[in-house]
Design a protein around this motif. Structure first.
Motif, PDB file in Angstrom:
ATOM      1  N   LYS A   8      -2.772 -14.792   7.103  1.00 15.64           N
ATOM      2  CA  LYS A   8      -3.832 -13.555   6.679  1.00 15.64           C
ATOM      3  C   LYS A   8      -3.269 -12.394   7.852  1.00 15.64           C
ATOM      4  O   LYS A   8      -3.182 -12.785   8.942  1.00 15.64           O
ATOM      5  CB  LYS A   8      -5.150 -14.051   7.171  1.00 15.64           C
ATOM      6  N   THR A   9      -3.009 -11.157   7.263  1.00 14.41           N
ATOM      7  CA  THR A   9      -2.621 -10.228   8.212  1.00 14.41           C
ATOM      8  C   THR A   9      -3.281  -8.960   7.745  1.00 14.41           C
ATOM      9  O   THR A   9      -3.915  -8.753   6.590  1.00 14.41           O
ATOM     10  CB  THR A   9      -1.190 -10.025   8.058  1.00 14.41           C
ATOM     11  N   VAL A  10      -3.502  -7.955   8.539  1.00 11.87           N
ATOM     12  CA  VAL A  10      -4.302  -6.711   8.066  1.00 11.87           C
ATOM     13  C   VAL A  10      -3.324  -5.840   7.340  1.00 11.87           C
ATOM     14  O   VAL A  10      -1.974  -5.627   7.575  1.00 11.87           O
ATOM     15  CB  VAL A  10      -4.836  -5.800   9.332  1.00 11.87           C
ATOM     16  N   PRO A  11      -3.762  -5.032   6.184  1.00  9.60           N
ATOM     17  CA  PRO A  11      -2.846  -4.223   5.580  1.00  9.60           C
ATOM     18  C   PRO A  11      -2.366  -3.018   6.151  1.00  9.60           C
ATOM     19  O   PRO A  11      -3.311  -2.271   6.657  1.00  9.60           O
ATOM     20  CB  PRO A  11      -3.503  -3.934   4.105  1.00  9.60           C
ATOM     21  N   HIS A  16       3.014   5.309   0.560  1.00 13.26           N
ATOM     22  CA  HIS A  16       2.362   4.683  -0.561  1.00 13.26           C
ATOM     23  C   HIS A  16       2.818   3.093  -0.504  1.00 13.26           C
ATOM     24  O   HIS A  16       2.493   2.559  -1.449  1.00 13.26           O
ATOM     25  CB  HIS A  16       2.986   5.133  -1.817  1.00 13.26           C
ATOM     26  N   VAL A  17       3.448   2.566   0.348  1.00 14.89           N
ATOM     27  CA  VAL A  17       3.762   1.296   0.501  1.00 14.89           C
ATOM     28  C   VAL A  17       2.816   0.558   1.559  1.00 14.89           C
ATOM     29  O   VAL A  17       2.876   0.818   2.561  1.00 14.89           O
ATOM     30  CB  VAL A  17       5.212   1.327   0.993  1.00 14.89           C
ATOM     31  N   VAL A  18       2.349  -0.496   1.059  1.00 16.97           N
ATOM     32  CA  VAL A  18       1.418  -1.230   1.626  1.00 16.97           C
ATOM     33  C   VAL A  18       2.169  -2.771   2.245  1.00 16.97           C
ATOM     34  O   VAL A  18       2.868  -3.458   1.528  1.00 16.97           O
ATOM     35  CB  VAL A  18       0.091  -1.830   1.132  1.00 16.97           C
ATOM     36  N   VAL A  19       2.166  -2.850   3.604  1.00 18.19           N
ATOM     37  CA  VAL A  19       2.761  -4.060   4.230  1.00 18.19           C
ATOM     38  C   VAL A  19       1.607  -4.986   4.733  1.00 18.19           C
ATOM     39  O   VAL A  19       0.763  -4.456   5.490  1.00 18.19           O
ATOM     40  CB  VAL A  19       3.900  -3.710   4.952  1.00 18.19           C
ATOM     41  N   GLY A  20       1.578  -6.266   4.317  1.00 16.16           N
ATOM     42  CA  GLY A  20       0.590  -7.150   4.845  1.00 16.16           C
ATOM     43  C   GLY A  20      -0.814  -7.017   3.862  1.00 16.16           C
ATOM     44  O   GLY A  20      -0.574  -6.485   2.778  1.00 16.16           O
ATOM     45  N   GLY A  21      -1.781  -7.992   4.397  1.00 14.89           N
ATOM     46  CA  GLY A  21      -2.852  -8.138   3.706  1.00 14.89           C
ATOM     47  C   GLY A  21      -2.457  -8.822   2.460  1.00 14.89           C
ATOM     48  O   GLY A  21      -1.601  -9.666   2.345  1.00 14.89           O
ATOM     49  N   ASN A  22      -2.941  -8.408   1.157  1.00 15.30           N
ATOM     50  CA  ASN A  22      -2.410  -9.163   0.027  1.00 15.30           C
ATOM     51  C   ASN A  22      -1.049  -8.592  -0.653  1.00 15.30           C
ATOM     52  O   ASN A  22      -0.949  -9.026  -1.694  1.00 15.30           O
ATOM     53  CB  ASN A  22      -3.644  -9.401  -1.140  1.00 15.30           C
ATOM     54  N   ALA A  23      -0.586  -7.656  -0.062  1.00  8.36           N
ATOM     55  CA  ALA A  23       0.421  -6.878  -0.752  1.00  8.36           C
ATOM     56  C   ALA A  23       1.724  -7.889  -0.805  1.00  8.36           C
ATOM     57  O   ALA A  23       1.844  -8.708  -0.067  1.00  8.36           O
ATOM     58  CB  ALA A  23       0.946  -5.592   0.095  1.00  8.36           C
ATOM     59  N   LEU A 195      -3.911   3.723  19.251  1.00  7.61           N
ATOM     60  CA  LEU A 195      -3.319   3.435  18.019  1.00  7.61           C
ATOM     61  C   LEU A 195      -4.234   2.494  17.090  1.00  7.61           C
ATOM     62  O   LEU A 195      -4.575   1.449  17.821  1.00  7.61           O
ATOM     63  CB  LEU A 195      -1.709   2.843  18.024  1.00  7.61           C
ATOM     64  N   ALA A 196      -4.401   2.491  15.840  1.00  4.46           N
ATOM     65  CA  ALA A 196      -5.358   1.511  15.265  1.00  4.46           C
ATOM     66  C   ALA A 196      -4.931   0.391  14.974  1.00  4.46           C
ATOM     67  O   ALA A 196      -3.449   0.136  14.818  1.00  4.46           O
ATOM     68  CB  ALA A 196      -5.824   2.375  13.780  1.00  4.46           C
ATOM     69  N   HIS A 197      -5.458  -0.530  14.884  1.00  6.30           N
ATOM     70  CA  HIS A 197      -5.029  -1.957  14.691  1.00  6.30           C
ATOM     71  C   HIS A 197      -4.298  -2.130  13.329  1.00  6.30           C
ATOM     72  O   HIS A 197      -3.129  -2.680  13.326  1.00  6.30           O
ATOM     73  CB  HIS A 197      -6.278  -2.898  14.767  1.00  6.30           C
ATOM     74  N   ASP A 198      -4.556  -1.400  12.484  1.00  8.75           N
ATOM     75  CA  ASP A 198      -3.991  -1.378  11.158  1.00  8.75           C
ATOM     76  C   ASP A 198      -2.864  -0.074  10.956  1.00  8.75           C
ATOM     77  O   ASP A 198      -2.600   0.227   9.959  1.00  8.75           O
ATOM     78  CB  ASP A 198      -4.950  -1.360   9.805  1.00  8.75           C
ATOM     79  N   LYS A 199      -2.364  -0.220  11.989  1.00  9.49           N
ATOM     80  CA  LYS A 199      -1.191   0.859  12.008  1.00  9.49           C
ATOM     81  C   LYS A 199       0.075   0.058  12.763  1.00  9.49           C
ATOM     82  O   LYS A 199       0.975   0.875  13.028  1.00  9.49           O
ATOM     83  CB  LYS A 199      -1.353   2.194  12.853  1.00  9.49           C
ATOM     84  N   ILE A 200      -0.061  -1.006  12.962  1.00  9.98           N
ATOM     85  CA  ILE A 200       0.861  -1.850  13.942  1.00  9.98           C
ATOM     86  C   ILE A 200       1.341  -3.046  13.099  1.00  9.98           C
ATOM     87  O   ILE A 200       0.908  -3.865  12.399  1.00  9.98           O
ATOM     88  CB  ILE A 200       0.274  -2.303  15.134  1.00  9.98           C
ATOM     89  N   ILE A 201       2.938  -2.988  12.977  1.00  6.32           N
ATOM     90  CA  ILE A 201       3.533  -4.096  12.362  1.00  6.32           C
ATOM     91  C   ILE A 201       4.408  -4.640  13.514  1.00  6.32           C
ATOM     92  O   ILE A 201       4.829  -4.114  14.569  1.00  6.32           O
ATOM     93  CB  ILE A 201       4.618  -3.828  11.307  1.00  6.32           C
ATOM     94  N   ILE A 202       4.863  -6.162  13.759  1.00  4.26           N
ATOM     95  CA  ILE A 202       5.318  -6.755  14.726  1.00  4.26           C
ATOM     96  C   ILE A 202       6.671  -7.154  14.373  1.00  4.26           C
ATOM     97  O   ILE A 202       6.657  -7.900  13.093  1.00  4.26           O
ATOM     98  CB  ILE A 202       4.508  -7.566  15.127  1.00  4.26           C
ATOM     99  N   ASP A 224      -2.864 -11.036  13.943  1.00  8.22           N
ATOM    100  CA  ASP A 224      -3.023 -10.665  12.364  1.00  8.22           C
ATOM    101  C   ASP A 224      -2.289  -9.554  11.961  1.00  8.22           C
ATOM    102  O   ASP A 224      -2.415  -8.963  11.064  1.00  8.22           O
ATOM    103  CB  ASP A 224      -4.518 -10.721  11.926  1.00  8.22           C
ATOM    104  N   TYR A 225      -1.404  -9.125  12.974  1.00 15.79           N
ATOM    105  CA  TYR A 225      -0.479  -8.061  12.560  1.00 15.79           C
ATOM    106  C   TYR A 225       0.513  -8.435  11.534  1.00 15.79           C
ATOM    107  O   TYR A 225       0.982  -9.523  11.414  1.00 15.79           O
ATOM    108  CB  TYR A 225       0.325  -7.289  13.663  1.00 15.79           C
TER     109      TYR A 225
END
Ligand code: SF4
Length: 407
Positions: A8-11, A16-23, A195-202, A224-225
């Motif tokens: 489980k990760t936050v989207p 227009h491209v979503v990374v994470g969540g259910n994408a 920076l918002a939590h849902d703006k970060i990818i690791i 959950d990044y």
């Protein structure tokens, strides 16, 4: 079929491209042109996007390249190429974004390597300045830690602490912890700067397969990044492909990974798009996504009468890939089609029956005929000089008949 339970990760939205969540797991790539060379960079970004790269990273290493970024974006937009651009920054990112804010605006995401942001007291200040730009322009950030450029001050302080333990751990274990700490500690810092939590990818890239698997399992258990997977410096040719596939398959099977990049070193003159194709093939082989119809071909053996069937398998695979940009919009679902090209009748008809459409070429000592199966039924037997061309026509007809949208 076993379904893969995704971690489980936050989207995170990158344009227009979503990374994470259910994408679906996103395939991305990176250019190797000088970003200041607008013409060559636009050409390569467009080629990568056409091959299926859903994000393209470009290096932004000096003033000339920072100034080129807005024009690159503009030219791509004019070509109807909307692929989001990711800026790769090291050492001077804060200066470049301050001097060329239009660059920040034109990018969809910044990649920041915490090991290459700056040294000593300047480190936090420069990192904070990059994050401020991301907040101001509403951009996502990848905190991209790399084994080869691990934050040496952090590592030194963790080694000092380790030395004070009654039973100090070995160097590798401390290095592993430093990688994870660099990634998660920097993400935490970025959030503390606004920076918002849902703006970060690791990402935490290593060049060794076992080390990479260990690092990502650890990351996935602690945050959950969304996670960007990639074996860094994977290498050339089959070594790079095999090592990347080995590492990523284990993680993807465990549901770990929201976007992937295959860091292949292209042979001189070879197309850069190879890394995109390999990334897609890993995901498609694992049943995670479908990009292009797949050819099932036997390896050939002493029963194979000539190289004819190898050429046919290759020609059909490249024909299918070539057709995909048009087919994708005209024939929804065609990307999951399978085509069998087999060298003789030993396994040929059986494999052909499992495919959507399949052909078995005549092997040594067999009648010079090639039975074709469609949806498990034998439909026609091809013979003569033009089997390849006739089979291609049959594939086209199958696609039109099977995947045309119902009206
Ligand atoms: S299908 Fe026929 S030609 Fe292909 S590997 Fe098997 S026996 Fe050999």
């Amino acid at each position: 079929m076993q379904t893969i339970q995704r971690h489980k990760t936050v989207p995170v939205s990158i344009d227009h491209v979503v990374v994470g969540g259910n994408a679906p797991v996103v395939v991305q790539s990176m250019t190797n042109t000088d970003t200041a060379d607008v013409v060559r960079t636009v050409k390569q970004v467009a080629e990568l996007a056409k091959a299926g790269s859903e994000l393209v990273r470009i290096t932004v290493n000096n003033m000339e390249s920072a100034e080129a970024v807005p024009e690159i974006r503009e030219r791509l937009d004019k070509m109807n190429c909307s692929v989001p651009l990711v800026g790769d920054f090291h050492f001077n990112g804060h200066k470049l974004l301050t001097a060329v804010p239009e660059c920040a605006q034109a990018l969809a995401k910044f990649r920041i390597n915490p090991g290459n942001v700056g040294r000593g007291l300047k480190r936090d200040e420069q990192f904070a300045s990059m994050i401020e730009f991301a907040c101001r322009y509403d951009k996502a950030v990848r905190i991209g830690v790399n084994w080869g450029s691990l934050d040496q001050e952090l590592l030194a302080s963790m080694l000092d602490d380790n030395a004070k333990l009654a039973k100090p751990r070995d160097l590798l274990a401390v290095q592993h912890d430093a990688l994870i700490e660099s990634a998660l500690g920097s993400a935490q810092k970025a959030e503390s700067y606004g920076l918002a939590h849902d703006k970060i990818i690791i990402s935490c890239k290593l060049s060794g397969v076992q080390g990479l698997i260990h690092a990502y399992r650890d990351l996935a258990s602690r945050c959950d990044y969304p996670l960007h997977l990639g074996l860094t410096e994977a290498g050339m040719g089959s070594k790079g492909i095999v090592a990347s596939t080995a590492a990523l398959s284990v993680l993807l099977q465990e549901g770990i990974g929201d976007t992937i990049r295959i860091s292949l070193t292209p042979e001189p003159g070879a197309p850069r798009e190879k890394e995109v194709v390999v990334g897609q093939e890993i995901l498609q082989s694992m049943g995670l996504r479908s990009f292009t119809p797949q050819v099932v071909a036997c390896p050939g053996c002493g029963r194979t009468s000539s190289e004819y069937f190898q050429h046919l398998a290759e020609d059909i695979q490249s024909y299918l890939r070539h057709q995909m940009p048009v087919w994708k919009s005209d024939y929804p679902g065609v990307e999951s089609m399978s085509v069998a090209v087999m060298g003789c009748v030993v396994n040929g008809p059986g494999e052909s029956k499992h495919a959507n459409i399949g052909i078995s070429l005549p092997g040594n000592g067999e009648k010079p005929v090639a039975p074709v199966y469609e949806d498990g039924e034998k439909t026609v037997t091809l013979k003569g000089e033009h089997i390849a061309e006739e089979f291609q026509v049959l594939v086209n007809q199958y696609v039109e008949r099977t995947y045309s949208p119902k009206v």
